[in-house]
Design a protein around this motif. Structure first.
Motif, mmCIF file in Angstrom:
data_model
loop_
_atom_site.group_PDB
_atom_site.id
_atom_site.type_symbol
_atom_site.label_atom_id
_atom_site.label_comp_id
_atom_site.label_asym_id
_atom_site.label_seq_id
_atom_site.Cartn_x
_atom_site.Cartn_y
_atom_site.Cartn_z
ATOM 1 N N ASP A 135 0.675 -1.105 -0.037
ATOM 2 C CA ASP A 135 0.163 -0.051 -0.188
ATOM 3 C C ASP A 135 0.759 0.979 -0.003
ATOM 4 O OD1 ASP A 135 -2.376 -1.420 -0.118
ATOM 5 O OD2 ASP A 135 -2.656 -1.190 2.161
ATOM 6 N N LEU A 136 1.943 1.182 0.845
ATOM 7 C CA LEU A 136 2.882 2.408 1.041
ATOM 8 C C LEU A 136 3.404 2.633 -0.449
ATOM 9 C CD1 LEU A 136 4.386 4.472 2.485
ATOM 10 C CD2 LEU A 136 6.108 2.670 3.025
ATOM 11 N N ASN A 138 2.497 1.909 -3.385
ATOM 12 C CA ASN A 138 1.612 2.535 -4.547
ATOM 13 C C ASN A 138 1.191 3.868 -3.838
ATOM 14 O OD1 ASN A 138 1.102 0.214 -6.052
ATOM 15 N ND2 ASN A 138 -0.289 -0.738 -4.427
ATOM 16 N N ASP A 139 1.074 4.173 -2.812
ATOM 17 C CA ASP A 139 0.856 5.633 -2.166
ATOM 18 C C ASP A 139 1.952 6.668 -2.416
ATOM 19 O OD1 ASP A 139 -1.678 4.853 -1.494
ATOM 20 O OD2 ASP A 139 -1.402 4.707 0.623
ATOM 21 N N TYR A 142 2.977 8.895 -6.154
ATOM 22 C CA TYR A 142 2.562 10.409 -6.324
ATOM 23 C C TYR A 142 2.967 11.573 -5.256
ATOM 24 C CZ TYR A 142 0.688 7.858 -10.164
ATOM 25 O OH TYR A 142 0.616 6.869 -11.272
ATOM 26 N N SER A 143 3.603 11.157 -4.320
ATOM 27 C CA SER A 143 3.803 11.811 -3.227
ATOM 28 C C SER A 143 5.126 12.757 -3.149
ATOM 29 C CB SER A 143 3.623 11.112 -1.778
ATOM 30 O OG SER A 143 3.930 11.696 -0.857
ATOM 31 N N LYS A 146 7.817 11.225 0.496
ATOM 32 C CA LYS A 146 7.850 9.918 0.682
ATOM 33 C C LYS A 146 8.516 9.562 1.968
ATOM 34 C CE LYS A 146 8.693 9.128 -4.432
ATOM 35 N NZ LYS A 146 7.806 10.053 -4.907
ATOM 36 N N MET A 149 5.785 9.236 4.906
ATOM 37 C CA MET A 149 4.988 8.342 4.536
ATOM 38 C C MET A 149 5.546 6.861 4.851
ATOM 39 S SD MET A 149 3.271 9.238 0.865
ATOM 40 C CE MET A 149 2.238 7.788 0.704
#
Length: 182
Positions: A135-136, A138-139, A142-143, A146, A149
């Motif tokens: 999940d990380l 994939n998230d 576009y962040s 990073k 997160m």
């Protein structure tokens, strides 16, 4: 060439190609394992083992300190997350397959270390870690944050009480059982 095959994907043809790159980049210098890792943008497998151990021991500070090391080394965090997810996948395979060495591409030494780590952990816990890291990844695509997160995800791994899904509850119960046993 053994260093290069160990640091890369294990293919001798790829190792020779990487060796050519290392020779041109580190002209007239003794090439070390760390030099090869820097060319590949890879992390030494022992860092994953240490990170996994810190997470298992609920040592979020120690785990975040390891992330700081990765950041200071200039590693690309998305690739780090992907590589750690593969490490976790290898743990799960080693734990559940009698001949996992035939499936995963690691040295016998690394395989033995994975077996030792996998024996200390339940399948549901490893699967929870893989879910969080996937999940990380994939998230993070576009962040612009990073690192933040990644740090939050590492704390989630080390502190299953932060989540209330089934795998986190199993992880929490396992931690309680360990505490009672000790």
């Amino acid at each position: 060439l053994d260093y290069i095959a160990k640091a890369g994907d294990g293919s001798m043809r790829d190792a020779l190609s990487i060796l050519d790159e290392c020779v041109s980049f580190f002209h007239d210098k003794k090439i070390t394992y760390e030099d090869i890792l820097s060319i590949l943008g890879a992390v030494d497998e022992t860092l994953f083992t240490n990170l996994f151990s810190k997470i298992q021991n609920s040592d979020s500070k120690g785990a975040i300190d390891l992330i700081e090391t990765v950041v200071r080394q200039g590693q690309e965090l998305g690739q780090f997350v992907l590589d750690f997810t593969w490490y976790l996948r290898n743990l799960l395979l080693v734990k559940n397959m009698p001949n996992a060495l035939d499936v995963i591409d690691v040295s016998k030494e690394t395989y033995d270390a994975l077996r030792e780590e996998a024996a200390k952990t339940e399948n549901e816990v490893i699967m929870r870690y893989i879910r969080i890291m996937t999940d990380l990844y994939n998230d993070m695509k576009y962040s612009s944050q990073k690192r933040i997160m990644l740090e939050i995800a590492i704390i989630k791994l080390a502190k299953p009480e932060m989540e209330s899904d089934f795998e986190s509850l199993v992880n929490r119960i396992g931690n309680l059982e360990k505490d009672i046993k000790n």
